[in-house]
Each structure stands twice: as structure tokens, then as C-alpha cells.
Design a protein around this motif. Structure first.
Motif, mmCIF file in Angstrom:
data_model
loop_
_atom_site.group_PDB
_atom_site.id
_atom_site.type_symbol
_atom_site.label_atom_id
_atom_site.label_comp_id
_atom_site.label_asym_id
_atom_site.label_seq_id
_atom_site.Cartn_x
_atom_site.Cartn_y
_atom_site.Cartn_z
ATOM 1 N N PHE A 81 13.338 -0.456 41.850
ATOM 2 C CA PHE A 81 14.346 -1.422 42.304
ATOM 3 C C PHE A 81 13.786 -2.284 43.427
ATOM 4 N N GLU A 82 13.028 -1.688 44.332
ATOM 5 C CA GLU A 82 12.430 -2.439 45.430
ATOM 6 C C GLU A 82 11.460 -3.492 44.907
ATOM 7 N N VAL A 83 10.622 -3.101 43.930
ATOM 8 C CA VAL A 83 9.683 -4.053 43.330
ATOM 9 C C VAL A 83 10.445 -5.193 42.652
ATOM 10 N N SER A 84 11.508 -4.862 41.936
ATOM 11 C CA SER A 84 12.301 -5.880 41.242
ATOM 12 C C SER A 84 12.942 -6.840 42.233
ATOM 13 N N LEU A 85 13.445 -6.308 43.351
ATOM 14 C CA LEU A 85 14.075 -7.158 44.354
ATOM 15 C C LEU A 85 13.065 -8.116 44.980
ATOM 16 N N TRP A 86 11.880 -7.609 45.317
ATOM 17 C CA TRP A 86 10.849 -8.474 45.894
ATOM 18 C C TRP A 86 10.393 -9.531 44.903
ATOM 19 N N ASN A 87 10.297 -9.150 43.621
ATOM 20 C CA ASN A 87 9.916 -10.136 42.606
ATOM 21 C C ASN A 87 10.964 -11.233 42.479
ATOM 22 N N ASN A 88 12.246 -10.855 42.607
ATOM 23 C CA ASN A 88 13.295 -11.873 42.580
ATOM 24 C C ASN A 88 13.155 -12.846 43.750
ATOM 25 N N VAL A 163 -4.599 -12.888 33.413
ATOM 26 C CA VAL A 163 -3.511 -13.124 34.364
ATOM 27 C C VAL A 163 -2.368 -12.137 34.148
ATOM 28 N N LEU A 164 -1.916 -11.998 32.910
ATOM 29 C CA LEU A 164 -0.760 -11.150 32.640
ATOM 30 C C LEU A 164 -1.104 -9.670 32.669
ATOM 31 N N GLY A 165 -2.376 -9.333 32.674
ATOM 32 C CA GLY A 165 -2.769 -7.933 32.756
ATOM 33 C C GLY A 165 -3.080 -7.475 34.166
ATOM 34 N N ASP A 166 -3.033 -8.382 35.128
ATOM 35 C CA ASP A 166 -3.326 -8.062 36.518
ATOM 36 C C ASP A 166 -2.015 -7.907 37.279
ATOM 37 N N PRO A 167 -1.711 -6.731 37.843
ATOM 38 C CA PRO A 167 -0.440 -6.547 38.554
ATOM 39 C C PRO A 167 -0.254 -7.507 39.712
ATOM 40 N N THR A 168 -1.347 -8.005 40.285
ATOM 41 C CA THR A 168 -1.240 -8.908 41.432
ATOM 42 C C THR A 168 -0.815 -10.309 41.017
ATOM 43 N N TRP A 169 -1.306 -10.772 39.856
ATOM 44 C CA TRP A 169 -1.102 -12.163 39.463
ATOM 45 C C TRP A 169 -0.084 -12.345 38.344
ATOM 46 N N ALA A 170 0.333 -11.281 37.694
ATOM 47 C CA ALA A 170 1.192 -11.422 36.516
ATOM 48 C C ALA A 170 2.517 -12.119 36.849
ATOM 49 N N THR A 171 3.154 -11.716 37.951
ATOM 50 C CA THR A 171 4.435 -12.333 38.316
ATOM 51 C C THR A 171 4.279 -13.828 38.575
ATOM 52 N N GLY A 253 5.740 -5.284 32.352
ATOM 53 C CA GLY A 253 4.441 -4.765 32.785
ATOM 54 C C GLY A 253 3.612 -5.817 33.507
ATOM 55 N N PRO A 254 2.395 -5.517 33.896
ATOM 56 C CA PRO A 254 1.785 -4.187 33.760
ATOM 57 C C PRO A 254 2.289 -3.217 34.835
ATOM 58 N N PHE A 255 2.532 -1.987 34.413
ATOM 59 C CA PHE A 255 2.988 -0.910 35.290
ATOM 60 C C PHE A 255 4.295 -1.255 35.992
ATOM 61 N N GLY A 256 5.143 -2.044 35.317
ATOM 62 C CA GLY A 256 6.442 -2.394 35.885
ATOM 63 C C GLY A 256 6.395 -3.371 37.034
#
Length: 310
Positions: A81-88, A163-171, A253-256
């Protein structure tokens, strides 16, 4: 001598019913009644139902068990949930770039240059594309080996990038995909606003020596305030309810690491990983409250503008 009474020439007006007496006040509400009914059934009532469901532990089929605020307490310690909130929040910040980008494209397209209709068609085309199509196009664009982005980087001697496979850059890659049609939408709003710019104010500013950035900042942009207001509203709401691009491009993904609140709500409430309707409703309530802050601010701004214009 007898005096004959003259007949009363002033006839007594007939009594009018309640509707006739209040026709001017009631008629607008009769026209609004169907829209109000649909809005209440499909928007207002589901909001209160979401609040109610968030207080239960329920899988959507079996018996619901009242747990009070337990779902909200779990959200506090939920890392996903924390990751989702920060992504928002990332979506919210970077999505606002569509507003100035749309303004400058609209200023360019408002000029009389050769081939302007072709340019308008090219910039307008992302707006009419489905979000699913946009997601597929950018997913192919980001392919690590065959994608256009990796091939373009190869021209400069840089290796392929996933890009989409890197957790840092995917978002950020998904946000860039969303900015493409959102910028086109803001461009349309500003093109409409530019048609309403007062040419007399522009000419008067030119006579006073204003040009370039001064003309834009002090003359053009103040007259585009209504278009800017609408652009802010639709952009912020679009950033907070982002779902389809994430579902198409990474499925969280990746890794949520690309989840946002709306996608995490879907995972918990409706996907095979969850079926926790109460927990998903709690996430939806949090997202609604965040949206409510912005909606209340915009409504207050509109009310203040209306009061100031009187």
C-alpha cells in the motif's frame, strides 16, 4: 325610482394550483431530476456502500464479518500500500507536466504556418486512441532488444535498456506513456481557450511594447484561466485513477513496484490473489478521500470566482 346594480365587470381570477404558482422554481428541477437520480444511484450510494464494506472482512460471496477499523489499521503497515501511494504521488507530480506541454503545443498550432492542419492532426491523434492501444504501443516501444527506444540508444553507442523490467524506471516509463494522450487533451482545451482571447487586449499590449514571454505571461495566460482550471481538474483526476496503462504494460510488476492505489485495490478485491472486498474497499476509500481534497479545492475555487464576478 329603482337603481339597478351594474354587473361586476372584474371577474375573480381562478385559483391556480401549487405547480402553477411555483412553475418557474420547480421546472428546472424536473429537468434535473433524471440526472440527479442516476448520479445518486451510480455515484453517491456506491460511495457510502464502499465506506460500509470497508468495515467488514468479506470475500464477496460468503458471510461478512464486522471488523471495524481493522482494514485501515492494516493499511498503515502494508508495504505494498505504501508503494502504491508513493506511485500515485509520482503520477500526480509528473502528470502535471501535460499542462504546460499542452499550452506550448497549442500556442504553436494557433499560428498560421504552412501545413498547420497536418500538425494539428498529428498532435490530436493520441487523444482519440484508446488507453489500451497507447499501452501496447509504448510496451513495444520499450522492448529491450527490438524496441525503438533501444535501437535509438544504439545509435549513440548505448546498450539496450529494459525500461519496464527495471523497478526503478518502470513507473516513469508508464507515466511517460500516459503523458502522451493527456498532453493532447490539454492542447485541445488550450486551443479552445485561445479562440476566446480578446484580440483588442493583445493589440493594446503590443502598442505598449509587450512581446514574447511578457505578452504570454501578462496578457495571454490570464485569459486562459478557465482552460487552465479545467486542465488541472482532469489531469489530477486522471493521475489518481490511473489503472489501464499499468494493467496493460506491467500488470503491477516488476515485483509490484508499479502498482497504484486503484490497481492495488483491484488486486486485493477482485483478482485471484485477493478476494478481500473489505480491504479493497478500504483502499478505495483512501483514494476517494485524496480525490475529495482536490475536488473540494476546485469547487471552492469555482465558488470564489463566481462570488468575485458578481
Amino acid at each position: 325610482m329603482t337603481v339597478t346594480a351594474l354587473p361586476d365587470t372584474e371577474a375573480t381570477p381562478p385559483k391556480r394550483g401549487w405547480y402553477k404558482r411555483n412553475e418557474i422554481a420547480v421546472t428546472p428541477w424536473l429537468f434535473l431530476a433524471p440526472a440527479i437520480l442516476f448520479f445518486a444511484v451510480y455515484v453517491i450510494i456506491p460511495i457510502f456502500q464502499s465506506f460500509s464494506i470497508s468495515l467488514y472482512d468479506w470475500d464477496g460471496l460468503g458471510e461478512a464479518r464486522f471488523v471495524g477499523m481493522a482494514n485501515y489499521q492494516e493499511l498503515v503497515t502494508d508495504r505494498a500500500f505504501e508503494v502504491s501511494l508513493w506511485n500515485n504521488l509520482k503520477w500526480l507530480v509528473f502528470y502535471l507536466l501535460a499542462i504546460p506541454a499542452g499550452l506550448f503545443i497549442a500556442l504553436f498550432l494557433n499560428q498560421t504556418v504552412t501545413g498547420i492542419r497536418i500538425y494539428k492532426s498529428l498532435f490530436f491523434s493520441p487523444f482519440v486512441l484508446s488507453q489500451v492501444v497507447v499501452g501496447l504501443v509504448f510496451a513495444w516501444f520499450y522492448l529491450p532488444n527490438e524496441g525503438l527506444l533501444s535501437n535509438m540508444l544504439g545509435w549513440f553507442g548505448l546498450g539496450p535498456v529494459n525500461v519496464l523490467g527495471d523497478p526503478t524506471w518502470a513507473t516513469y516509463g508508464i507515466i511517460a506513456a500516459g503523458l502522451w494522450p493527456q498532453t493532447a487533451y490539454c492542447m485541445i482545451l488550450y486551443l479552445t481557450g485561445l479562440n476566446a482571447v480578446d484580440p483588442e487586449q493583445v493589440e493594446a499590449a503590443r502598442l505598449d511594447g509587450a512581446k514574447g514571454w511578457k505578452m504570454l505571461w501578462y496578457v495571454i495566460i490570464p485569459q486562459l484561466k478557465p482552460a487552465t482550471f479545467i486542465a488541472f481538474v482532469v489531469t489530477i483526476i486522471g493521475a489518481l485513477r490511473s489503472f489501464d496503462l499499468i494493467s496493460i504494460m506491467t500488470n503491477g510488476g516488476p515485483f509490484g513496484q508499479t502498482r497504484v492505489l486503484s490497481f492495488y485495490m483491484f488486486e486485493k478485491a477482485l483478482s485471484e490473489y485477493g478476494f478481500r472486498m473489505g480491504y479493497g474497499a478500504a483502499i478505495a476509500v483512501v483514494l476517494f478521500l485524496i480525490m475529495l481534497v482536490f475536488i473540494a479545492y476546485f469547487l471552492f475555487s469555482m465558488y470564489r470566482e463566481e462570488r468575485g464576478g458578481r
